[in-house]
Design a protein around this motif. Structure first.
Motif, PDB file in Angstrom:
ATOM      1  N   LEU A 192       0.827  -1.212   0.000  1.00 25.02           N
ATOM      2  CA  LEU A 192       0.000   0.000   0.000  1.00 25.02           C
ATOM      3  C   LEU A 192       0.862   1.263   0.000  1.00 25.02           C
ATOM      4  O   LEU A 192       0.540   2.240  -0.683  1.00 25.02           O
ATOM      5  CB  LEU A 192      -0.960  -0.014   1.190  1.00 25.02           C
ATOM      6  N   ALA A 193       1.966   1.227   0.742  1.00 26.68           N
ATOM      7  CA  ALA A 193       2.852   2.393   0.762  1.00 26.68           C
ATOM      8  C   ALA A 193       3.396   2.654  -0.638  1.00 26.68           C
ATOM      9  O   ALA A 193       3.417   3.790  -1.111  1.00 26.68           O
ATOM     10  CB  ALA A 193       3.998   2.180   1.753  1.00 26.68           C
ATOM     11  N   GLY A 194       3.813   1.586  -1.315  1.00 22.25           N
ATOM     12  CA  GLY A 194       4.371   1.733  -2.661  1.00 22.25           C
ATOM     13  C   GLY A 194       3.350   2.244  -3.659  1.00 22.25           C
ATOM     14  O   GLY A 194       3.682   2.986  -4.583  1.00 22.25           O
ATOM     15  N   ARG A 195       2.111   1.853  -3.482  1.00 22.89           N
ATOM     16  CA  ARG A 195       1.048   2.311  -4.374  1.00 22.89           C
ATOM     17  C   ARG A 195       0.412   3.612  -3.901  1.00 22.89           C
ATOM     18  O   ARG A 195      -0.591   4.056  -4.429  1.00 22.89           O
ATOM     19  CB  ARG A 195      -0.043   1.225  -4.486  1.00 22.89           C
TER      20      ARG A 195
ATOM     21  N   CYS B 434       8.418 -15.378  -4.710  1.00 21.71           N
ATOM     22  CA  CYS B 434       7.563 -14.214  -4.473  1.00 21.71           C
ATOM     23  C   CYS B 434       8.112 -13.412  -3.310  1.00 21.71           C
ATOM     24  O   CYS B 434       8.545 -13.974  -2.308  1.00 21.71           O
ATOM     25  CB  CYS B 434       6.139 -14.684  -4.149  1.00 21.71           C
ATOM     26  N   ASP B 435       8.144 -12.107  -3.491  1.00 23.82           N
ATOM     27  CA  ASP B 435       8.296 -11.205  -2.354  1.00 23.82           C
ATOM     28  C   ASP B 435       7.177 -10.186  -2.516  1.00 23.82           C
ATOM     29  O   ASP B 435       6.880  -9.762  -3.637  1.00 23.82           O
ATOM     30  CB  ASP B 435       9.675 -10.532  -2.366  1.00 23.82           C
ATOM     31  N   ILE B 436       6.546  -9.832  -1.422  1.00 23.46           N
ATOM     32  CA  ILE B 436       5.417  -8.897  -1.497  1.00 23.46           C
ATOM     33  C   ILE B 436       5.877  -7.504  -1.105  1.00 23.46           C
ATOM     34  O   ILE B 436       6.578  -7.347  -0.103  1.00 23.46           O
ATOM     35  CB  ILE B 436       4.264  -9.331  -0.568  1.00 23.46           C
ATOM     36  N   GLY B 437       5.472  -6.520  -1.869  1.00 21.93           N
ATOM     37  CA  GLY B 437       5.780  -5.138  -1.531  1.00 21.93           C
ATOM     38  C   GLY B 437       6.068  -4.330  -2.771  1.00 21.93           C
ATOM     39  O   GLY B 437       6.452  -4.878  -3.810  1.00 21.93           O
ATOM     40  N   GLU B 438       5.892  -3.029  -2.669  1.00 16.64           N
ATOM     41  CA  GLU B 438       6.085  -2.161  -3.826  1.00 16.64           C
ATOM     42  C   GLU B 438       7.067  -1.038  -3.508  1.00 16.64           C
ATOM     43  O   GLU B 438       7.054   0.002  -4.157  1.00 16.64           O
ATOM     44  CB  GLU B 438       4.740  -1.600  -4.304  1.00 16.64           C
TER      45      GLU B 438
END
Lengths: 501, 501
Positions: A192-195, B434-438
């Motif tokens: 969410l932070a990244g988006r 997979c790694d989750i995050g943006e």
């Protein structure tokens, strides 16, 4: 209601003690204490902060106490980061100290078979009236008061010596995260932070020996900052409580659930994760449907649905207008809408005639397809999108719009983004958008739409699934006779918060 | 085979004429000509380039010809960007000039009801032996020879005056894009460029009045640079040809298909897009299954599957080992694997005993779950991932590994990325991660894995679906008795191209 109010101390305590605070930089007890110390020093956390550790005099300049019983004044929240076997003693002291709330970060309870130890601390808490989050959880993050019990540091130092963002804390926003899995919870924060999607509150409840997901949702029902609740669960232990509370909440605020452990193998994994005993997945499906909880089918749908519901009104019918400048992606969107039970019907004759008029006047391209989907083709310009969107919003048989604004076409620039947002603001129907691509202009286009309150998605199917959620929620509200009220509240809020165009 | 070889002129022509080249900057005829002119000037395009326009003497410094018949020497490729009604005359001239191949960018044919005009140009081409891509298409992009008939400019200038990347051309790589929809094609380029996935060839064939998707796939079967074919179609007109060719190709190279127009409403939209008459979707399902074509269920799966198949060997069985440091995402991965028909079985006693030994020796955390999924918990370190992955690769009953390396946990840095890649290189079983995050560290982690040949995905479900594709393709190859041969070729290639660790 009184019990619900008590949960407020988790989010805005006047005083907090971190039991197991330490100077050792890699330890959870250090990271959590440092969060509070920093937020206190910056003036964000306004309560008292007490490190508790019998082996230290002070930590990061804060006077350290050997035990909570030595702390002067009352304690609203304690955060426990000591080994499992030491937790009952701490809880006894907390009871003596009349502590209101406790977050037990410590793991090593029911999830590894130590159910008796967990029952013991739950019994102490119950007798003393202490409300407990955890054990085996990450606790709370609330940006406005500076409560941050996440032991995952915001940045990490790589072997190269570079410091990079690792576990970002998102800005404040409309979405609450309530999660049984801590690791998934922080992953959600990172996503969410990244988006650039803000959150209202973050709660990780782990083994939930006391406070359940349901109670937390009940608290959030009355939380003015929370508009949408994202719930990750592996099991729901108190079914009746959940049904009662979820039913009440969803009339006012959408709940989106990601229920893991659907499969037998997944349920087996869940049992060793949070001690969850999930039971049949069909029961969950039924419970969610009955209570209007929207069940996400995967992680991406979970976040996308939350984003759509926080930004757009629900749809008051299931017929969707698809507006595109790219034929293929338009078809992909139609396919996904239809496979979710929505319709993309040919427009009424009146609407078709209006489109024909616009084509005759060369406002729209002569060869544009306009019977739904509307395909403005490679000749698209910014103005065309605005005109076509307006006409589609006006059509009484169109309940929502899915816009595919692929930025690649030569005649399209970014002017239409504000233009479409202005048009959308005139109507109470939802709109979602998609642009495909992972380089500059795609990222810019999606970002701008998001900022103007139109949720953007990177694939046609993602956008279609988001629209499906808006339709589902609208149908639930209508069935329960509270669609008008919800819509009215939503539009009131939107008119207050909408960026000036 | 001879006819297939002829298609080579689309990709490496000794000479090309752009009919409809112009100085007008916004026009397709300008952008396409400029692509060739620039690539010629940079020494990338090594053939002759001729602009054709009776109203200009020269364009961008290149001598302009009034018609192709005036051009000296032979012409291997013509690119037609003039209005539809002028195309038959051009084609007659091309026939007289003995042109080998033609790309007709122009639209306004079958897709808007002008079937007769399209049939007319097809007949001229057939009689003269000219192979035609289009009409109503974007044509070809091939980075190595500088053939670029995309009329979508690489950058756009926003109203602010800023120039941004709009339609990037990806680097060269293993994946061929064969697409009926031009707009979806460029969207694919934008997606792949942003994710740093290279392509071997790009072909947009539009209304396919002559060259079909099947012929193009047959050409790509013999194209050394292409390892995986991504095919977007709205209809397949010549069913027998497709069955015959697809069957032949998939024994050597995987084909991933995204077939739009699944729904009735979607098929209606497709008809007005490329004149496609799709027929029943079930027929496509059957055709794909019979020929070993992997059908993607949506855009993301389309790209993810292509990425996985280009980087990893197929799986020779359907039992997957899940290795995680985050319980919740581990469960989500298991759920998605199982719902795709794969299994996540409890390890054999031998493997379980080895895991127990590692726990007893404190190599792995005492409370790690190790019966599959393996959950290294919040105590994870880089070394643990390497040790556990190695043990799982060795287990005879594990056919592939899904790794969830959530970077948030305090003890995990980036060292394990190379470590796991080294371990994986020892085995012929596939691994996806997979790694989750943006934000920074998530993007860095996924990027590094990709560069080391382990395909990374942003959600557990995406990774699980990618693994499903590797299992499906492996099963198809085994059923057809050519799994060993494919695997051998794959491993040979991997050993040559693998980055030195």
């Amino acid at each position: 209601m009184e019990e619900t109010e008590k949960l407020g101390a988790f989010f805005k305590p006047c005083s907090v003690a971190i039991i197991g605070a330490t100077k050792k930089i890699d330890k959870a007890g250090h990271v959590i204490f440092r969060n509070f110390a920093n937020n206190k020093n910056r003036g964000v956390f306004k309560g008292e902060v007490y490190p508790v550790n019998p082996h230290e005099d002070s930590i990061l300049g804060f006077k350290c106490y050997p035990s909570i019983t030595e702390i002067p004044g009352e304690l609203e929240l304690i955060v426990i980061v000591v080994p499992a076997k030491a937790v009952p003693t701490i809880m006894e002291e907390a009871a003596a100290k009349k502590v209101k709330t406790a977050i037990i970060i410590t793991s090593g309870f029911r999830e590894i078979g130590n159910a008796a130890l967990e029952d013991q601390i739950a019994a102490i808490a119950k007798k003393a009236g202490i409300r407990v989050l955890g054990p085996n959880c990450l606790g709370v993050y609330y940006s406005k008061t500076g409560v941050d019990t996440l032991f995952l540091p915001e940045t990490k130092v790589l072997t190269t010596g570079d410091e990079v963002v690792a576990t970002p804390r998102p800005l404040s926003g409309d979405i609450a995260i309530v999660t049984q899995s801590g690791a998934f919870g922080v992953a959600a924060l990172d996503f969410l932070a990244g988006r650039q999607i803000g959150i209202s509150k973050f709660v990780s409840f782990g083994n939930k020996c006391d406070v359940t997901e349901s109670e937390m949702m009940h608290y959030l029902l009355y939380d003015k900052e929370t508009k949408v609740i994202l719930l990750y669960v592996e099991d729901i232990k108190h079914g009746r409580e959940f049904l009662r509370i979820a039913k009440k909440v969803t009339l006012k605020k959408p709940i989106v659930a990601l229920k893991a452990g659907r499969s037998a193998a997944g349920a087996r994994a869940a049992a060793s994760h949070t001690g969850a005993i999930a039971g049949s997945d069909k029961i969950y499906d039924a419970a969610f449907e009955q209570t209007g909880v929207i069940r996400a089918r995967d992680m991406e749908e979970f976040f996308d649905t939350g984003k759509a519901l926080s930004m757009q009104p629900p749809a008051m019918g299931k017929n969707i207008g698809v507006l595109t400048d790219a034929g293929g992606p338009g078809i992909m969107a139609v396919d996904e809408l239809v496979s979710n039970g929505l319709t993309v019907e040919r427009f009424s004759d009146a609407t078709l005639q209006e489109f024909q008029r616009l084509k005759d006047q060369s406002v729209l391209p002569k060869f544009a397809a306009t019977s739904n989907p509307v395909d403005l083709t490679g000749s698209v310009t910014d103005d065309m999108f605005e005109v076509a969107a307006d006409l589609m919003f006006r059509a009484p048989d169109v309940h929502g719009i899915l816009l595919l604004g692929l930025h690649h076409l030569p005649g399209l620039r970014e002017k239409y983004i504000e233009g479409v947002a202005k048009v959308a603001a005139k109507y109470s129907k939802p709109i979602v958008m998609c642009d495909i691509g992972e380089t500059e202009m795609a990222l810019y286009t999606r970002f701008r739409f998001d900022k103007l309150g139109i949720p953007s998605f990177p694939s046609p199917e993602d956008a279609a699934r988001a629209m499906y959620a808006l339709v589902s929620y609208g149908a639930y509200l209508q069935k329960n006779g509270c669609a008008d009220e919800y819509l009215c509240e939503f539009l009131k809020r939107r008119s207050k918060t909408q960026p000036v165009l």
